[in-house]
Design a protein around this motif. Structure first.
Motif, short mmCIF file in Angstrom:
data_model
loop_
_atom_site.label_atom_id
_atom_site.label_comp_id
_atom_site.label_asym_id
_atom_site.label_seq_id
_atom_site.Cartn_x
_atom_site.Cartn_y
_atom_site.Cartn_z
N UNK A 121 0.84 -1.20 0.00
CA UNK A 121 0.00 0.00 0.00
C UNK A 121 0.87 1.25 0.00
N UNK A 122 1.97 1.18 0.73
CA UNK A 122 2.95 2.28 0.75
C UNK A 122 3.56 2.48 -0.64
N UNK A 123 3.90 1.37 -1.31
CA UNK A 123 4.44 1.46 -2.67
C UNK A 123 3.40 2.04 -3.63
N UNK A 124 2.15 1.62 -3.49
CA UNK A 124 1.09 2.14 -4.33
C UNK A 124 0.95 3.66 -4.15
N UNK A 125 1.07 4.10 -2.89
CA UNK A 125 1.01 5.54 -2.63
C UNK A 125 2.15 6.29 -3.28
N UNK A 126 3.34 5.70 -3.25
CA UNK A 126 4.49 6.33 -3.90
C UNK A 126 4.29 6.41 -5.41
N UNK A 127 3.78 5.33 -6.00
CA UNK A 127 3.61 5.29 -7.46
C UNK A 127 2.53 6.25 -7.94
N UNK A 128 1.49 6.43 -7.12
CA UNK A 128 0.42 7.33 -7.52
C UNK A 128 0.70 8.78 -7.15
N UNK A 129 1.74 9.02 -6.34
CA UNK A 129 2.09 10.37 -5.92
C UNK A 129 1.26 10.88 -4.76
N UNK A 130 0.46 9.98 -4.15
CA UNK A 130 -0.39 10.41 -3.04
C UNK A 130 0.31 10.34 -1.69
N UNK A 131 1.53 9.87 -1.65
CA UNK A 131 2.26 9.74 -0.39
C UNK A 131 3.69 10.21 -0.58
N UNK A 132 4.17 10.96 0.39
CA UNK A 132 5.55 11.43 0.39
C UNK A 132 6.39 10.53 1.30
N UNK A 133 7.63 10.30 0.93
CA UNK A 133 8.50 9.42 1.71
C UNK A 133 9.94 9.83 1.51
N UNK A 134 10.82 9.09 2.20
CA UNK A 134 12.26 9.30 2.07
C UNK A 134 12.91 7.97 1.70
N UNK A 135 14.13 8.07 1.21
CA UNK A 135 14.87 6.85 0.88
C UNK A 135 15.05 5.97 2.11
N UNK A 136 15.32 6.59 3.25
CA UNK A 136 15.54 5.83 4.48
C UNK A 136 14.30 5.05 4.86
N UNK A 137 13.10 5.67 4.72
CA UNK A 137 11.86 4.98 5.05
C UNK A 137 11.64 3.79 4.12
N UNK A 138 11.93 3.98 2.84
CA UNK A 138 11.75 2.89 1.88
C UNK A 138 12.69 1.72 2.18
#
Length: 425
Positions: A121-138
């Motif tokens: 779900x986190x990856x889906x958010x990243x791909x759709x642009x609906x979620x912000x993250x950092x490299x460390x979190x990934x």
């Protein structure tokens, strides 16, 4: 085959099954809460699942380790008192260790399945642009999976090492038992091969099938509740529409269909495998005689014996054609079956990528656990043929009539017919 390694085999396996069933029911109907006395009670209702490797030293898991250890020791103590056996440490204690490792690998699979949901779900958010993250979190999310994979891999390596020794101990027990009665057994066709080779193959296949069966049961117990919980996202199935427990029904119907199809297609294989071992044994025996006697292993004789080998193999290959057509067609279809089941929910936007991954994995696990006979049928066929060969030893030692096919050989031997004169069947 069993009395050499297990105490009073029939009663032993019945008691082991009954004790296991009792412990499982006790655990699910309150036993998992007994750990509260030691401060190791279950998680609070509604608490989010622990994601990652930490779950394996959480309080519920620590209580299960204690519960399992005490249960095994009680069972071992009873048999050590009721029917002491020279191999009881291996047949009971080490077998219990193997079962625990199997359970642990199944729980690693459950932990991985729990990881799928939030991470994808986190990856889906990243791909759709609906979620912000950092490299460390990934990378932290990936590392959580890596630790689970590393733990599961190492447990399997240790289990493989223990199983190898366990199998050889069982072979040793059978070898010692049969060799102590060699004078009674030496006249049975292929006696040397049956002791030298078949005992190892029998113990190896029995462990493989037994471990696979136990893992299937544990997987079913572990993943069926997961599948039931996840199917709240699935309201209907293709063609049949809305039904109660749609994913469970879909998995059960599909597995029963495949198992019955493979069993019908492979019904003739055990007899052919047994005859294959007989013609191979006759050919090998004549070649062994030829090493010490110049009048044996003559070209005419060996050619006829090898023709018997070739004829039986070609018959076996012919029967495996339609067996493999049925088996591999089903397995190929099995790869897309879950997609067909989940298709309507995906099209209707009812599930996310994380839920889809969890349902697909749980569905595959449940389906595979129900496909034990289908996936193991070729191995079961081989086991049946080996069992028939070793059964002649047990019949001889028990004073029972030999199996029909071995009695036929003995009658010919007593009448003076040489091994090479016997027909392939």
């Amino acid at each position: 085959m069993f009395v050499s390694f297990f105490p009073k085999p029939k009663l032993f396996f019945l008691s082991a099954a009954a004790w296991s069933l009792f412990l499982i029911l006790l655990w699910f109907f309150g036993g998992h809460q007994f750990g509260s006395v030691l401060g190791l009670g279950p998680a609070d209702p509604g608490a989010p699942p622990i994601i990652g490797i930490n779950v394996f030293w959480s309080k519920p898991f620590l209580w299960f380790y204690i519960y399992y250890t005490v249960s095994v020791l009680v069972f071992y103590a009873f048999w050590a008192w009721f029917a002491p056996h020279p191999w009881q440490n291996w047949s009971i204690l080490v077998a219990a260790v193997v079962l625990f490792f199997i359970y642990f690998t199944v729980q690693v699979s459950v932990a991985v399945n729990n990881w799928y949901g939030p991470f994808y779900d986190y990856v889906q958010g990243l791909m759709s642009g609906s979620r912000q993250s950092t490299n460390a979190e990934f990378y932290w999310g990936v590392a959580s999976f890596a630790w689970l994979a590393l733990l599961g891999m190492n447990v399997q390596v240790i289990n493989a090492f223990v199983v190898q020794h366990w199998i050889f101990r069982w072979r040793t027990a059978m070898n010692d038992y049969f060799m102590a009665n060699w004078e009674k057994l030496r006249h049975i066709e292929g006696a040397s091969q049956r002791i030298q080779e078949d005992t190892m193959r029998f113990s190896q296949i029995m462990e493989d099938l037994g471990a696979t069966f136990v893992k299937s049961i544990m997987t079913l117990i572990a993943f069926l509740p997961v599948l039931i919980q996840l199917q709240q996202h699935i309201t209907e199935l293709p063609i049949v529409g809305a039904i109660p427990q749609p994913l469970v029904i879909a998995a059960l119907v599909w597995c029963v269909f495949g198992t019955v199809a493979v069993m019908v297609a492979g019904v003739k294989l055990p007899g052919l495998q047994f005859r294959n071992q007989r013609v191979e044994a006759a050919y090998r025996k004549e070649l062994v005689y030829g090493e010490d006697h110049a009048d044996r292993a003559q070209p005419v004789t060996t050619k006829e014996l090898f023709n018997n080998v070739r004829r039986n193999y070609f018959t076996l290959y012919a029967h495996y054609v339609y067996f493999n057509v049925v088996r591999y067609t089903y397995l190929q279809a099995d790869g897309i079956y879950a997609l067909l089941i989940l298709g309507p929910s995906l099209v209707a936007h009812k599930i996310t990528f994380g839920v889809f991954s969890q349902i697909s994995n749980a569905f595959d696990r449940v389906a595979n656990s129900l496909q034990f006979l289908l996936n193991s049928w070729s191995t079961i066929v081989e086991l049946q043929s080996i069992h028939k060969r070793l059964r002649a030893f047990e019949a001889t030692l028990a004073g029972e009539p030999l199996p029909t096919i071995d009695q036929h050989y003995l009658d010919r031997q007593n009448s003076g017919m040489r091994p090479e004169d016997q027909p392939a069947s």
